[in-house]
Design a protein around this motif. Structure first.
Motif, short mmCIF file in Angstrom:
data_model
loop_
_atom_site.label_atom_id
_atom_site.label_comp_id
_atom_site.label_asym_id
_atom_site.label_seq_id
_atom_site.Cartn_x
_atom_site.Cartn_y
_atom_site.Cartn_z
N GLY A 81 0.79 -1.23 0.00
CA GLY A 81 0.00 0.00 0.00
C GLY A 81 0.81 1.27 0.00
N ALA A 82 2.12 1.18 -0.29
CA ALA A 82 2.97 2.37 -0.23
C ALA A 82 3.17 3.01 -1.60
CB ALA A 82 4.32 2.01 0.38
N GLY A 83 2.69 2.38 -2.67
CA GLY A 83 2.73 3.04 -3.97
C GLY A 83 3.67 2.42 -4.99
N GLY A 84 4.06 1.17 -4.80
CA GLY A 84 4.97 0.50 -5.73
C GLY A 84 4.42 0.45 -7.16
N LEU A 85 3.14 0.14 -7.28
CA LEU A 85 2.55 0.06 -8.63
C LEU A 85 2.46 1.45 -9.26
CD1 LEU A 85 1.32 -1.78 -10.75
CD2 LEU A 85 -0.91 -1.42 -9.69
N TRP A 86 2.15 2.42 -8.45
CA TRP A 86 2.13 3.81 -8.94
C TRP A 86 3.51 4.17 -9.50
CZ3 TRP A 86 4.99 8.11 -7.78
CH2 TRP A 86 4.50 9.35 -8.21
N LEU A 87 4.56 3.81 -8.76
CA LEU A 87 5.92 4.13 -9.21
C LEU A 87 6.26 3.39 -10.50
CD1 LEU A 87 8.51 5.73 -8.46
CD2 LEU A 87 9.32 3.67 -7.28
N ALA A 88 5.79 2.16 -10.62
CA ALA A 88 6.03 1.38 -11.84
C ALA A 88 5.37 2.06 -13.03
CB ALA A 88 5.49 -0.04 -11.67
#
Ligand SMILES: [Zn+2]
Length: 331
Positions: A39-46
């Motif tokens: 829930g920390a935003g890994g997919l957003w960063l990808a």
């Protein structure tokens, strides 16, 4: 999740800056592993990395060029997203073979081709091996971005070919500020008490509905621990439901509250302490047994993507509850 229409994640500024510099210097790694915290935003960063690579504007990601517009509309022909399909918890070998075929073709737009695999720790063993072939012989212009919260589930041969980038969870204050900006005032603190500092997970929840789920779970656990409630059927019902992970988070929170109470430590926030059905001071608790149960709950959460029988594993866990709590004064 869409990196363009979605607000910035300020706690990932450093990582975005690092990727942008690599892109501008022409030394973007052909394979990137984003080690995400839940829930920390890994997919957003990808997705931000993908836009950086696909953008052909002057200062990528410009958000205005044709590539950016196609990407932000989820229509870029040279962007491929891979994840578990339908009800599956794993990414299958056929999906990775198909990806390999797609990546072997020249990009439609003549620029970069980017594939995001998330969660990459959902690759089964055959799929991970198939991915290795793609990693070993990458076509020029192809970038792979893997997102995993438990990278150790991937083979070392895959890991060694990826440049790693760490995503840390934001602080509680950052999470609360961000959630209030996105969704307005709500009992976010109570939500984060249970699910941890995972603002993107919190964002997907209805705080009121989640509050009901948490209270119901705490009440059920208290009932089981004190022998006032039957376990039969409960584990199976919880394990089958879509909110299984949230239930597990509630179980972890409840066990942690028991441990804090038994150790005399006021670990929980005021919001959570006012919640009904948390451990009572009249309970005599076995801390060692509670710690074992908590460990069991963590393991269950990390294994949720595998083919374990969730319902049996959960029942075995909850079965031990009554033995960890002696109620000194049952009313
Ligand atoms: Zn652009």
């Amino acid at each position: 999740m869409d990196s363009g229409t979605m607000a910035e994640l300020p706690w990932l500024d450093a990582q975005v800056g690092q990727l942008r510099r690599a892109r501008l210097a022409g030394r973007f790694a052909p394979a990137l592993l984003i080690h995400d915290q839940r829930g920390a935003g890994g997919l957003w960063l990808a997705h931000r990395a993908a836009q950086l690579l696909l953008c052909r504007g002057e200062s990528p990601p410009c958000g205005r060029c044709r590539d950016c517009r196609l990407f932000l509309a989820a229509q870029h022909p040279d962007f491929i997203g891979v994840g578990p399909i339908e009800d599956s918890r794993v990414i299958r070998v056929e999906q990775i073979r198909e990806l390999g075929e797609q990546l072997s073709l020249t990009a439609h737009g003549g620029g970069a081709t980017v594939a995001v695999i998330a969660p990459a720790d959902a690759l089964n063993a055959n799929a991970a091996n198939a991915l290795l072939k793609t990693l070993e012989e990458p076509r020029a212009g192809v970038s792979l971005v893997l997102v995993a919260s438990v990278p150790s589930r991937l083979p070392a041969t895959v890991l060694s070919r990826c440049q790693r980038i760490e995503v840390q969870a934001p602080t509680r204050a950052q999470s609360l500020r961000w959630l209030e900006q996105q969704r307005g005032q709500a009992p976010w603190n109570a939500v984060l008490d249970v699910i941890g500092n995972a603002p993107l997970e919190a964002m997907a929840l209805d705080p009121a509905e989640f509050g009901r789920l948490a209270s119901e779970t705490f009440a059920a656990l208290t009932g089981i621990a004190t022998g006032r409630r039957e376990l039969t059927g409960l584990a199976e019902r919880w394990a089958r439901a879509e909110d299984f992970e949230l239930r597990l988070a509630c179980i972890e929170t409840w066990l942690t509250a028991c441990i804090d109470r038994a150790a005399g430590a006021p670990g929980q926030s005021p919001e959570l302490r006012t919640g009904a059905h948390l451990p009572e001071s009249s309970w005599d608790m076995n801390i060692a047994a509670l710690l074992r149960l908590l460990q069991g709950a963590y393991e269950l959460r990390s294994l949720r993507l595998t083919s374990i029988n969730r319902s049996v594993a959960l029942e075995q866990l909850l079965w031990q509850l009554p033995r960890t709590v002696q109620v000194a004064a049952v009313s």
